[in-house]
Design an enzyme around this catalytic site. Sequence first.
Site, PDB file in Angstrom:
ATOM      1  N   LYS A  10       0.815  -1.212   0.000  1.00  0.00           N
ATOM      2  CA  LYS A  10       0.000   0.000   0.000  1.00  0.00           C
ATOM      3  C   LYS A  10       0.855   1.271   0.000  1.00  0.00           C
ATOM      4  O   LYS A  10       2.056   1.231   0.283  1.00  0.00           O
ATOM      5  CB  LYS A  10      -0.920  -0.031   1.222  1.00  0.00           C
ATOM      6  CG  LYS A  10      -1.960  -1.163   1.171  1.00  0.00           C
ATOM      7  CD  LYS A  10      -2.945  -1.028   2.320  1.00  0.00           C
ATOM      8  CE  LYS A  10      -3.991  -2.132   2.264  1.00  0.00           C
ATOM      9  NZ  LYS A  10      -5.031  -1.931   3.303  1.00  0.00           N
ATOM     10  N   TYR A  50     -12.524  -1.480  -3.607  1.00  0.00           N
ATOM     11  CA  TYR A  50     -13.058  -1.709  -2.258  1.00  0.00           C
ATOM     12  C   TYR A  50     -14.586  -1.578  -2.209  1.00  0.00           C
ATOM     13  O   TYR A  50     -15.143  -1.268  -1.145  1.00  0.00           O
ATOM     14  CB  TYR A  50     -12.416  -0.734  -1.277  1.00  0.00           C
ATOM     15  CG  TYR A  50     -11.017  -1.130  -0.830  1.00  0.00           C
ATOM     16  CD1 TYR A  50     -10.803  -2.313  -0.123  1.00  0.00           C
ATOM     17  CD2 TYR A  50      -9.918  -0.322  -1.078  1.00  0.00           C
ATOM     18  CE1 TYR A  50      -9.543  -2.680   0.311  1.00  0.00           C
ATOM     19  CE2 TYR A  50      -8.640  -0.680  -0.651  1.00  0.00           C
ATOM     20  CZ  TYR A  50      -8.467  -1.863   0.049  1.00  0.00           C
ATOM     21  OH  TYR A  50      -7.216  -2.217   0.490  1.00  0.00           O
ATOM     22  N   PHE A  58     -15.377   3.780   7.250  1.00  0.00           N
ATOM     23  CA  PHE A  58     -14.007   4.133   6.855  1.00  0.00           C
ATOM     24  C   PHE A  58     -13.808   4.157   5.342  1.00  0.00           C
ATOM     25  O   PHE A  58     -12.692   4.391   4.871  1.00  0.00           O
ATOM     26  CB  PHE A  58     -12.993   3.185   7.511  1.00  0.00           C
ATOM     27  CG  PHE A  58     -13.222   1.709   7.246  1.00  0.00           C
ATOM     28  CD1 PHE A  58     -12.830   1.117   6.058  1.00  0.00           C
ATOM     29  CD2 PHE A  58     -13.818   0.909   8.213  1.00  0.00           C
ATOM     30  CE1 PHE A  58     -13.037  -0.223   5.809  1.00  0.00           C
ATOM     31  CE2 PHE A  58     -14.031  -0.449   7.988  1.00  0.00           C
ATOM     32  CZ  PHE A  58     -13.634  -1.016   6.771  1.00  0.00           C
ATOM     33  N   ARG A 103       2.514  -6.726   9.011  1.00  0.00           N
ATOM     34  CA  ARG A 103       1.823  -5.558   9.572  1.00  0.00           C
ATOM     35  C   ARG A 103       2.393  -5.177  10.934  1.00  0.00           C
ATOM     36  O   ARG A 103       2.444  -3.992  11.283  1.00  0.00           O
ATOM     37  CB  ARG A 103       0.321  -5.821   9.628  1.00  0.00           C
ATOM     38  CG  ARG A 103      -0.305  -5.699   8.223  1.00  0.00           C
ATOM     39  CD  ARG A 103      -1.693  -6.222   8.195  1.00  0.00           C
ATOM     40  NE  ARG A 103      -2.395  -5.920   6.958  1.00  0.00           N
ATOM     41  CZ  ARG A 103      -3.501  -6.560   6.584  1.00  0.00           C
ATOM     42  NH1 ARG A 103      -3.998  -7.529   7.340  1.00  0.00           N
ATOM     43  NH2 ARG A 103      -4.105  -6.241   5.453  1.00  0.00           N
ATOM     44  N   ASN A 113      -2.099   0.131   6.730  1.00  0.00           N
ATOM     45  CA  ASN A 113      -1.603  -1.139   7.266  1.00  0.00           C
ATOM     46  C   ASN A 113      -0.710  -1.910   6.293  1.00  0.00           C
ATOM     47  O   ASN A 113      -0.633  -3.139   6.346  1.00  0.00           O
ATOM     48  CB  ASN A 113      -2.777  -1.998   7.776  1.00  0.00           C
ATOM     49  CG  ASN A 113      -3.744  -2.391   6.688  1.00  0.00           C
ATOM     50  OD1 ASN A 113      -3.630  -1.928   5.552  1.00  0.00           O
ATOM     51  ND2 ASN A 113      -4.686  -3.257   7.006  1.00  0.00           N
ATOM     52  N   HIS A 116      -2.237  -5.525   1.555  1.00  0.00           N
ATOM     53  CA  HIS A 116      -3.581  -6.081   1.375  1.00  0.00           C
ATOM     54  C   HIS A 116      -3.443  -7.497   0.830  1.00  0.00           C
ATOM     55  O   HIS A 116      -2.496  -7.792   0.092  1.00  0.00           O
ATOM     56  CB  HIS A 116      -4.390  -5.242   0.364  1.00  0.00           C
ATOM     57  CG  HIS A 116      -5.639  -5.936  -0.102  1.00  0.00           C
ATOM     58  ND1 HIS A 116      -6.812  -5.897   0.612  1.00  0.00           N
ATOM     59  CD2 HIS A 116      -5.869  -6.718  -1.191  1.00  0.00           C
ATOM     60  CE1 HIS A 116      -7.718  -6.629  -0.032  1.00  0.00           C
ATOM     61  NE2 HIS A 116      -7.181  -7.127  -1.125  1.00  0.00           N
ATOM     62  N   GLU A 127     -10.137  -9.818  -7.659  1.00  0.00           N
ATOM     63  CA  GLU A 127      -9.092  -8.815  -7.427  1.00  0.00           C
ATOM     64  C   GLU A 127      -7.920  -8.965  -8.411  1.00  0.00           C
ATOM     65  O   GLU A 127      -7.365  -7.969  -8.866  1.00  0.00           O
ATOM     66  CB  GLU A 127      -8.603  -8.902  -5.986  1.00  0.00           C
ATOM     67  CG  GLU A 127      -9.667  -8.454  -4.992  1.00  0.00           C
ATOM     68  CD  GLU A 127      -9.210  -8.527  -3.546  1.00  0.00           C
ATOM     69  OE1 GLU A 127     -10.017  -8.155  -2.672  1.00  0.00           O
ATOM     70  OE2 GLU A 127      -8.066  -8.937  -3.281  1.00  0.00           O
TER      71      GLU A 127
END
Length: 138
Positions: A10, A50, A58, A103, A113, A116, A127
């Site tokens: 990320k 997402y 969130f 993480r 974090n 993914h 995905e």
Amino acid sequence: MTERTLAIIKPDAVGRHVAGAIMQRIEDEGFQIRAMRRIHLARREAEGFYAVHRERPFFHSLTEFMSSGPAIVLVLEAPDAIRKWRTLMGATDPAKADAGTLRKQFAESIERNATHGSDAADTAAYEIGYFFAGVELI
Ligand code: CMP
């Protein structure tokens, strides 16, 4: 059974220059990197990825973060890759992640974090297809 999963390094991890360390762990743990690309998601692309979380409180913040800078998307292959990658990442919240997980080592918060991973075979298929064409995975 050999399996594939979609991994993302990320924007928080790429921005702190730990993408290389994470890729080293990926290789050390026995995953094959079958495809990989550096991307900078547009907001709408993050929202599409997402979409299952669109009702979550969130969602706005998550998609803003995920489109805030470059990320690296990878297709990882290994026996039991989905579960194995989730175990290596550790809990979503780094405060709850086990020692030795990515993480625990690299995440800043439950949102920022570091990585993914797909959570099941059907989401892995969706995905992987979101980022890679079949011809890139031969
Ligand atoms: P990821 O594995 O990419 O899947 C959904 C993401 O939403 C998750 O990692 C976190 O980055 C984020 N997320 C999950 N729960 C929360 C939360 N309670 N607050 C903020 N972000 C969250």
